[in-house]
Design a protein around this motif. Sequence first.
Motif, PDB file in Angstrom:
ATOM      1  N   SER B 553       0.838  -1.207   0.000  1.00  0.00           N
ATOM      2  CA  SER B 553       0.000   0.000   0.000  1.00  0.00           C
ATOM      3  C   SER B 553       0.872   1.256   0.000  1.00  0.00           C
ATOM      4  O   SER B 553       0.419   2.334  -0.334  1.00  0.00           O
ATOM      5  CB  SER B 553      -0.943  -0.004   1.195  1.00  0.00           C
ATOM      6  N   SER B 911      -4.317  -1.323  -2.396  1.00  0.00           N
ATOM      7  CA  SER B 911      -3.282  -1.017  -3.380  1.00  0.00           C
ATOM      8  C   SER B 911      -2.446   0.180  -2.964  1.00  0.00           C
ATOM      9  O   SER B 911      -2.781   0.902  -2.018  1.00  0.00           O
ATOM     10  CB  SER B 911      -3.918  -0.779  -4.751  1.00  0.00           C
ATOM     11  N   ASP B 912      -1.363   0.381  -3.702  1.00  0.00           N
ATOM     12  CA  ASP B 912      -0.457   1.506  -3.470  1.00  0.00           C
ATOM     13  C   ASP B 912      -1.226   2.817  -3.630  1.00  0.00           C
ATOM     14  O   ASP B 912      -1.985   2.982  -4.588  1.00  0.00           O
ATOM     15  CB  ASP B 912       0.696   1.426  -4.478  1.00  0.00           C
ATOM     16  N   TRP B 913      -0.962   3.733  -2.740  1.00  0.00           N
ATOM     17  CA  TRP B 913      -1.708   5.002  -2.731  1.00  0.00           C
ATOM     18  C   TRP B 913      -1.505   5.814  -4.003  1.00  0.00           C
ATOM     19  O   TRP B 913      -2.406   6.485  -4.474  1.00  0.00           O
ATOM     20  CB  TRP B 913      -1.327   5.861  -1.509  1.00  0.00           C
TER      21      TRP B 913
END
Lengths: 73, 961
Positions: B553, B911-913
């Motif tokens: 994340s 998920s990744d920001w």
Amino acid sequence: MSQDRLQYVVGMANQIAVNLLHGKQQTQCVNEISHHINRFWAPSMRAQLFEAADNENYQLEALVILALKQINN
Amino acid sequence: MINFYDPKTETRSFSTKDLGTPVSKSNVKISLEIDGVTIVVPEGTSVLRAAAICDINIPKLCASDNLAAFGSCRLCAVEIEGMRGMPASCTTPVRAGMKVTTQNDQLAKLRRNIMELYISDHPLDCLTCSANGDCELQDMAGAVGLRQVRYGFEGKNHLDGATDDSNPYFSFDDSKCISCSRCVRACEEVQGTFALTVSGRGFDSRISAGQQQSFIESDCVSCGACVQACPTATLTEKSIIDHGQPDHSIITTCAYCGVGCSFRADMQGDRVLRMVPDKNGQANQGHSCVKGRFAFGYATHKDRITSPMIRDNIEQDWREVSWEEALAFAAKRLNSIQEQHGRNSIGAITSSRCTNEETYLVQKLVRAVFQNNNVDTCARVCHSPTGYGLKATLNESAGTQTFESVMATDVVLIIGANPTDAHPVFGSLLKRRLRQGAKLIVVDPRTIDIIDSPHTKAQHHLKLRPGTNVALLNALAHVIVDEGLADNDFIKSRCDDASFQQWYLHIKDPRHAPENTSEITGVAAEELRAAARLFANAHNGAIYYGLGVTEHSQGSSSVMAIANLAMVTGNIGREGVGVNPLRGQNNVQGSCDMGSFPHEFPGYRHVSEDDTRQLFEQEWQVSLDNEPGLRIPNMFEAAIHGDFKGLYCQGEDIAQSDPNTQHVQKALSSMHCIIVQDIFLNETAKYAHVFLPGSSFMEKNGTFTNAERRISRVRKLMPPLAGKEDWQVTVALAKALGYEMDYQHPSEIMDEIARLTPSFHGVSYEKLEQLGSIQWPCNDQSPLGTPIMHTKDFVGQQGKFAITEYVATPERANKRFPLLLTTGRILSQYNVGAQTRRTENQVWHDQDVLEIHPNDAEDRGINEGDWVGIASRAGTTALRARISQRMQPGVVYTTFHHPLSGANVVTTDNSDWATNCPEYKVTAVQAVKVDQPSVWQAEYAQFSQRQQQYLANKKSAKIAD
């Protein structure tokens, strides 16, 4: 518009804000958030963000609300 | 079709000659005389090599230029003026003024006598031997003029030696072994595994895998280095035993991982007999792994689909149709979707397994023909945070070094990467450097192999909790700043001061001190401080990272924290240092470069930049959208809500590789037109309406770009089984949609890319032929390419420090889901396994398993091999248990190489920001002993069976017609 769907963009916008808010002045944070969303989000997703902002069922981070003024609708 | 002259298809050239001993990199030049010829070579060169350079070829058996000189066969004996006896030329370094004689009667006699002894204990079945035509022993017998064996063949010998056929790809015939130990040395020096040894003494010396084990039971990783090194038929590829020697060879680039190894494909007609690593390959320097070397049989597997197919809905039999009919069907559906649901209701996914030219064309199709920017690539789910994070800090979305650069590194910091499994050829190079004395720090939740393997030990293993990378990286930076270890000169001269001052204030804060972060990361403060000091004090410190950094994340934050760390220690812009993302698939770098992301054109230029957009509008003769399109997860979300209806998916298997499988399945089932272009009916194709048969990397021309930014040629070895190379399919689809793309050869697509992309301005197929490969940027400023980036500035700018605050992932362990699952890869399988599962690599890994710490297993009554149900907030699957000390308590691990494992049924939508890269590496789960596979697995098995039936019925339908 389904509730889930707005929650999806609200979650993402808040996550961006939480990751960008540290170690800077508020103006810079707000600039970075709006810049990021303008640069990487499709217009349909930005429209959903504005829709969520008008709906009291969704909790946008304060910085996201401030950034809305600079987000292209 | 025009035939392009391709000089690299010529058979072996002089540059492939074995010069006997390794090159010396000394700048001191030595002049000597060999057989009256004067030659100048670098100090440290052997007499054998110096002679070979001037084409004086001294006989040799135990010497090879990828191995240190050994001096055991004595065949390379020479006479040197002023030296006694006949020294071995391989172990004798050149000296100034030396006068060497390589041929006279005495030397000839000595060599003949040596060969006579060898041959007295060797089978004389040359005509029926698998090495006939490619045997150094035979060549040497010929070279020395051996005419008789006076000793006879009756005495003690090894002629009844057994053959070990246990490895699926090569065999070991002990009767033909001359104990030169080249295989043992290749395993040690080239591969770094130390799986082979010489057992016994004197006449009883024999080569042994492990401790008298078979090859398959030993530690052998089947890299093939020993087979390549063997001068006889002892170690031989089974394909050579079955079919004989190749008639021609073609140099091409491997289609597996991001190392991008160069291979010599040895061919008989259009059959690939074997792949041998190309010693001139600049990425792999003559080495290979089990995948690239041996696992290529999938290309001609019976599962290949070679005719286009269509169907109205996904619960119907497939109809085999002509290319024209399939493309017309696809075009009609896409057009009608756009008419009904708007311009933005369709999109495409490009593949990191396809060539640069192919991915370029898919994004061109989306932007120019679909008239939107809904194009994304599988890099979204692996290295999109690298693109974002390195652009934000170093001003370029790419790694900074060559692989070779590691040979000048003093301290290697590996974070979230497992090079010996996932990038094995780089792993071997790294291990070679570690054996030379470089220090190693590993940040990983698991005890991966490189931490403790023969002759390589990590100085520090920071065994952190999954999901805490940013906290750990911040702590490393804090120690460096706090203890005054920063490289102030570098920061002052190369970095943006305002961003540094802001970052400095942030990172100085005691909350980042390791004493305060150890609660979060689980890493003891003293260990972390020691690691930070080791890295900061290194003359050259280099950082290597992989998906254990990006797939979180905070993937993008971690990448930026890595760039911060490299800048604060001054480790950028020269040999031996740098930020090195290890890319998963072979063309991840290339697919990103080629404009596969929905917000940017080729060369990482945003779609809103008017100048850039106008450039493309002019070239493509259409107007283009200036707003970013949907990313893959956004496409799924829109599909589920009815706004996204059509997808063109080239060479990707999103149904298996993307997280939260059930969510993906729902999205795919909601669409009206899924066009899959692939070589197999992959999991995504089971949801498709149009199947366009693809071509493997052996069936087309193009280029791949590896993790070093190295552009290398992919060359056609055989005609495409389905009649079209993948780029031709995209051209045909564009045409069916009313847009002409006029290319006769992929070189013309590269010419267009070069015209439009500043970092590719100087790239052409012609130059690739001249140079072998090119690392971009390649343009007027650096016409030969750029091996090391940022040597003077950061692409015209100063480096920017980014503030990376640790923000805990919402995915936390709790009472219901007390364990953290992390996922990854293993050596023998590749990605979704579509290729490797269709090869003999299955013998090493025929199913995904759940690795679990003994304590966690004991608490749950789980034994080795039990079925274990794994449940997360997203879904449930079941795998067999493997009890493993590599894990830390509370963390479990699996791979996703097999579709029915359902590893991604369990992973979540987090998920990744910054990039939406999925958080594959952290999922809170519970693991319990169960009796059988999960409900999802049972249902999916049924669905899969049904889809296979729809495929099988296709044939009978055709017969009935």
